[in-house]
Design a protein around this motif. Structure first.
Motif, mmCIF file in Angstrom:
data_model
loop_
_atom_site.group_PDB
_atom_site.id
_atom_site.type_symbol
_atom_site.label_atom_id
_atom_site.label_comp_id
_atom_site.label_asym_id
_atom_site.label_seq_id
_atom_site.Cartn_x
_atom_site.Cartn_y
_atom_site.Cartn_z
ATOM 1 N N VAL A 1 0.854 -1.095 -0.048
ATOM 2 C CA VAL A 1 0.104 0.010 0.048
ATOM 3 C C VAL A 1 0.973 1.321 0.008
ATOM 4 O O VAL A 1 0.818 2.197 -0.855
ATOM 5 C CB VAL A 1 -0.942 -0.073 1.232
ATOM 6 N N PHE A 2 1.986 1.283 0.684
ATOM 7 C CA PHE A 2 2.741 2.497 0.903
ATOM 8 C C PHE A 2 3.706 2.561 -0.253
ATOM 9 O O PHE A 2 4.185 3.766 -0.601
ATOM 10 C CB PHE A 2 3.622 2.471 2.250
ATOM 11 N N VAL A 3 4.142 1.531 -0.916
ATOM 12 C CA VAL A 3 4.833 1.475 -2.025
ATOM 13 C C VAL A 3 3.804 2.281 -3.269
ATOM 14 O O VAL A 3 4.317 3.034 -4.065
ATOM 15 C CB VAL A 3 5.253 0.331 -2.425
ATOM 16 N N PHE B 1 2.300 6.946 -6.743
ATOM 17 C CA PHE B 1 1.133 7.678 -7.083
ATOM 18 C C PHE B 1 1.602 9.149 -6.540
ATOM 19 O O PHE B 1 1.313 10.251 -7.499
ATOM 20 C CB PHE B 1 0.042 7.823 -6.112
ATOM 21 N N GLN B 2 2.476 9.598 -5.785
ATOM 22 C CA GLN B 2 2.739 10.822 -5.491
ATOM 23 C C GLN B 2 3.900 11.214 -6.365
ATOM 24 O O GLN B 2 3.856 12.430 -6.834
ATOM 25 C CB GLN B 2 3.713 10.868 -4.126
ATOM 26 N N HIS C 1 13.416 8.156 -11.492
ATOM 27 C CA HIS C 1 13.849 7.002 -12.019
ATOM 28 C C HIS C 1 13.080 5.705 -11.361
ATOM 29 O O HIS C 1 13.128 4.726 -12.038
ATOM 30 C CB HIS C 1 15.398 6.770 -11.676
ATOM 31 N N ASN C 2 12.447 6.006 -10.333
ATOM 32 C CA ASN C 2 11.795 4.899 -9.631
ATOM 33 C C ASN C 2 10.619 4.622 -10.507
ATOM 34 O O ASN C 2 9.876 3.498 -10.498
ATOM 35 C CB ASN C 2 11.485 4.949 -8.091
ATOM 36 N N LEU D 1 0.018 1.220 -12.423
ATOM 37 C CA LEU D 1 1.064 1.529 -11.343
ATOM 38 C C LEU D 1 0.617 0.618 -10.224
ATOM 39 O O LEU D 1 1.460 -0.130 -9.546
ATOM 40 C CB LEU D 1 1.141 2.882 -10.810
ATOM 41 N N ILE D 2 -0.847 0.487 -9.946
ATOM 42 C CA ILE D 2 -1.083 -0.474 -8.847
ATOM 43 C C ILE D 2 -0.865 -1.883 -9.127
ATOM 44 O O ILE D 2 -0.163 -2.680 -8.299
ATOM 45 C CB ILE D 2 -2.595 -0.433 -8.561
ATOM 46 N N LEU D 3 -1.181 -2.374 -10.365
ATOM 47 C CA LEU D 3 -0.941 -3.774 -10.681
ATOM 48 C C LEU D 3 0.770 -3.886 -10.998
ATOM 49 O O LEU D 3 1.070 -5.337 -10.298
ATOM 50 C CB LEU D 3 -1.598 -3.958 -12.118
ATOM 51 N N ARG D 4 1.237 -3.153 -11.243
ATOM 52 C CA ARG D 4 2.776 -3.135 -11.306
ATOM 53 C C ARG D 4 3.488 -3.715 -9.844
ATOM 54 O O ARG D 4 4.112 -4.171 -9.734
ATOM 55 C CB ARG D 4 3.557 -2.151 -11.924
#
Length: 372
Positions: A213-215, A220-221, A312-313, A345-348
């Motif tokens: 969740v926090f990743v 998202f940020q 880069h992340n 992004l969520i699925l990754r």
């Protein structure tokens, strides 16, 4: 016989009663969902109508909590900044609705006229200078485009006459928006508590889910921050370019170019194509300069500005982004274009946390110490 014996032994080792029971439950769930899909869909839609204002309010509070935290770090109280933020956003929205929307509504009709004249110029140029293979197909395509633009132009008077009915139909949406804003205000004040309880809730489920969740939150940020910067840069770039080229709709195309990265690759390409087609009535030097500068800016945006802005992340893969856009649009319609990247992004992150890390983690046998 030895081969058959080995096969049966392998099946006996791999398929236990528990695994067969799980398979039967899975098939039963699929069968039940297939036969009750309409009922399940109606229940999901009703639940969505209930939680919709809370979801929208959470999204607004999520976007605003980072700048609020910044001002809190400068010793400015949240009780002061939350009203100031919402007053500024409300004033900006009223200004845009009062000044830009009527101007854009008037310019859209002129913009379509420009597109029609540009397509007619292409038709006349093809009829005079091209007599090769495929001439009939190209002429038919141009005439079809001309007819479609004429139909769109004739659609606007009916839209204007239907404004009262449109306003009455959007009354419910305005109420939902107002409730969402009120909920977002409360969430902005209580954001620290929401985060604290989210930490507790996710940690109770599992540490892996908590980390996942926090990743997702971090990605998202990064995505929101980079998108805001890229949109501001593109608005400045393309508004100035179309203005210097003498395009009458430079502001409309600048806004469209700024919004277009929401749909990566497809959006900017479509807006650039429309910009070039709508400029064909300009002097030839202006058109050539516009085409050259759009090609240069596209390369600068892709290979210089975007890598500098994006962390880069984030590391968005073009192939997976295009697949996400088309898959999401097929599942969710037009809204799928907008939510494609967040879903990707969520699925990754989920795949990294629950599939790749599990596959690469050492087995229990590997963790045992080897005897000396």
């Amino acid at each position: 016989m030895d081969i058959l014996t080995r096969i049966f032994e392998k099946l006996k080792d791999d398929f236990s009663t528990r695994s067969l029971f799980r398979l039967v439950l899975l098939l039963a769930a699929v069968f039940l969902l297939q036969n009750t899909w309409q009922f399940a869909l109606s229940v999901i839609l009703k639940c969505w109508n209930v939680v919709k204002p809370f979801f929208y309010g959470f999204v607004i509070a999520y976007v605003l909590h980072r700048p609020l935290n910044y001002f809190e770090s400068k010793k400015i109280s949240r009780k002061i900044m939350v009203p100031v933020f919402y007053l500024l956003l409300s004033g900006l929205l009223v200004f845009l609705m009062a000044s830009m929307v009527p101007m854009l509504a008037n310019r859209i009709s002129d913009f379509i006229n420009t597109m029609i004249s540009s397509v007619r110029w292409v038709r006349d140029w093809l009829s005079q200078s091209y007599n090769g293979p495929g001439e009939a197909w190209i002429s038919n395509m141009v005439e079809t485009s001309l007819g479609a633009l004429t139909d769109v132009k004739s659609f606007f008077p009916s839209v204007t006459s239907a404004i009262p009915d449109f306003v009455s139909r959007t009354f419910n949406s305005m109420i939902i928006a107002l409730i969402s804003v009120i909920i977002s205000i409360f969430m902005c004040f209580e954001w620290d508590k929401i985060r604290f309880h989210t930490v507790l809730f996710t940690a109770r489920i599992s540490l892996r889910f908590h980390k996942c969740v926090f990743v997702i939150n971090d990605e998202f940020q990064d995505y929101l921050r980079s998108m805001i910067i890229v949109m501001a840069i593109r608005f400045a770039e393309y508004s100035l370019l179309y203005l210097l080229c003498g395009h009458p709709d430079w502001l409309l195309l600048g806004i469209a170019s700024a919004i277009s990265p929401i749909i990566p690759y497809v959006g900017p390409t479509a807006v650039n194509t429309i910009g070039i087609l709508s400029a064909l009535h300009l002097p030839m030097f202006n058109v050539v300069m516009l085409i050259v500068m759009i090609c240069i800016l596209a390369q600068i945006d892709e290979y210089v500005i975007t890598p500098m802005v994006h962390s880069h992340n984030l590391n968005l893969s073009p192939l997976w982004i295009l697949f996400s856009i088309f898959a999401s649009s097929a599942l969710f319609g037009f809204g799928g274009f907008i939510i494609a990247i967040p879903i990707y992004l969520i699925l990754r992150v989920v795949i990294r946390m629950y599939v790749i890390e599990i596959d690469t983690s050492p087995s229990p046998a590997d963790k045992k110490e080897k005897p000396v």
